[in-house]
Design a protein around this motif. Structure first.
Motif, PDB file in Angstrom:
ATOM      1  N   CYS A 115       9.565  17.242  36.705  1.00 44.51           N
ATOM      2  CA  CYS A 115      10.383  16.298  35.933  1.00 44.51           C
ATOM      3  C   CYS A 115       9.643  15.002  35.631  1.00 44.51           C
ATOM      4  O   CYS A 115       9.944  14.325  34.646  1.00 44.51           O
ATOM      5  N   GLU A 163      14.641  21.706  30.163  1.00 49.37           N
ATOM      6  CA  GLU A 163      15.941  21.041  30.219  1.00 49.37           C
ATOM      7  C   GLU A 163      16.798  21.577  31.351  1.00 49.37           C
ATOM      8  O   GLU A 163      17.414  20.808  32.105  1.00 49.37           O
ATOM      9  N   LEU A 164      16.863  22.907  31.469  1.00 52.89           N
ATOM     10  CA  LEU A 164      17.663  23.508  32.540  1.00 52.89           C
ATOM     11  C   LEU A 164      17.075  23.192  33.912  1.00 52.89           C
ATOM     12  O   LEU A 164      17.801  22.995  34.873  1.00 52.89           O
ATOM     13  N   LYS A 166      18.109  19.729  35.048  1.00 50.01           N
ATOM     14  CA  LYS A 166      19.534  19.603  35.393  1.00 50.01           C
ATOM     15  C   LYS A 166      19.910  20.393  36.647  1.00 50.01           C
ATOM     16  O   LYS A 166      20.935  20.117  37.265  1.00 50.01           O
ATOM     17  N   GLU A 167      19.105  21.369  37.032  1.00 48.74           N
ATOM     18  CA  GLU A 167      19.450  22.248  38.169  1.00 48.74           C
ATOM     19  C   GLU A 167      19.439  21.452  39.465  1.00 48.74           C
ATOM     20  O   GLU A 167      18.513  20.691  39.757  1.00 48.74           O
TER      21      GLU A 167
END
Length: 366
Positions: A245, A358-359, A362-363
């Protein structure tokens, strides 16, 4: 009774001799102690220290009442050697620690390969390859580097993870709470109020942690426990996610690869979607580091794992990444493209679908 226990422990440490043949199956599976009392251990400390020796041992007279997990500054490396510890280590210079570690790892791998054709269930082997005293004022603790040796090609390097005493203790406490019966026979090195940072204490604990994990692997009920899976995999996954990230893709890729290797060695999923998240992290890092071929291979592995799960939230992102990477490499993308279009026409995913990155951001890994 004490003499019998010492006799059996000597044979267990030696790995051969008549005592081993006479030992009962229970005794073979669960040795009596993972860490001996000081008065019983005299004369055996060099055997318990295994391959660990120390170029410098910090005597903790100034930290006598300090628990090892209350503190740290450093790190001060305590590398591998030939099995000497304490005063013996001071009298003679240790050999190349890395060479000793690699030698033992090869021996353990050879032992594992020889046992593959036996009727005995295959188990992972564990070796503490180094221990670092870490100082981060006001705290101080010991960080143990653990090699996890299991199935794989002969030239495959063991997966390595780093854990501290509190991590092992938390695992032991959680398993005791959930599996009171099986855990009753498994020893764990006790906490000390003094001398937590001497070479001998660290060497004893290193051997005790190896035995502790080996005993857990020997019991199917414990081997498949989620807490044990978390112990091996979850810290690496969290750190890899954080590095991804923040754009540190090279460092993140190494951690994703370690997590993938550990999950393959453990043989049971460490969570319902963790293998898929690991492949997503690898695909993202490979792509960002300009290695589209490896990124596409990760997507293909993930699509094989997903099968026909058309409602899985990661299916469309993996299909989209596979289509894009195939187009970039000039490879066939028609099957993935048709499947992605079918999901979009059925309203099962937006157009365009969210990206793997993106996923991944957010996980929440718990």
């Amino acid at each position: 009774m004490a003499s019998r226990l010492l006799h059996r422990l000597r044979h267990a440490l030696a790995g051969d001799g008549p005592g081993e043949a006479a030992a009962s199956p229970e005794a073979e599976q669960f040795p009596e102690s993972s860490e001996l009392e000081d008065d019983d251990a005299e004369g055996l400390s060099s055997r318990l220290s295994g391959t660990l020796s120390f170029t410098s041992a910090e005597d903790d007279e100034d930290d006598e009442d300090e628990d090892e997990d209350d503190a740290e500054a450093g790190p001060d490396p305590l590398p591998l050697g030939d099995g000497t510890s304490g005063e013996d280590a001071e009298r003679s210079p240790p050999p190349d620690g890395q060479r000793g570690s690699q030698l033992l790892a090869r021996q353990l791998q050879d032992f594992w390969k020889k046992s593959r054709n036996t009727l005995t269930p295959q188990r992972l082997l564990f070796e503490v390859t180094s221990a670092n005293v870490v100082k981060d004022p006001p705290s101080k603790y010991v960080l143990y580097t653990l090699a996890v040796i299991g199935p794989g090609p002969p030239d495959c390097q063991p997966a390595q993870i780093s854990r501290r005493y509190s991590d092992f203790e938390r695992l032991h406490r959680n398993l005791q709470r959930q599996f009171r019966g099986p855990m009753a026979a498994i020893s764990f090195p006790r906490k000390r109020l003094r001398r937590n940072f001497t070479a001998e204490t660290i060497a004893r604990r290193s051997r005790a942690f190896e035995q502790f994990l080996g005993h857990l692997q020997a019991v199917p009920e414990l081997r498949h426990a989620p807490d044990l899976q978390d112990f091996f995999v979850l810290p690496e996954l969290r750190r890899a996610q954080s590095l991804t990230c923040t754009g540190l893709y090279r460092e993140a890729r190494a951690l994703w690869a370690t997590a993938w290797q550990l999950q393959a060695q453990l043989g049971t999923p460490s969570g319902p979607d963790r293998p898929l998240l690991t492949l997503a992290g690898l695909a993202v890092c490979h792509q960002e580091l300009e290695d589209p071929g490896e990124a596409r291979a990760c997507c293909e592995k993930a699509l094989q794992l997903l099968g026909d799960k058309s409602l899985h939230p990661l299916l469309a992102p993996f299909l989209e990444a596979h289509v894009r990477l195939s187009w970039r490499l000039g490879l066939d993308k028609r099957q993935s493209e048709a499947r992605l279009q079918g999901l979009q026409e059925a309203g099962l995913t937006p157009t365009p679908p969210p990206s793997l990155k993106e996923l991944l951001i957010k996980e929440v890994l718990d």
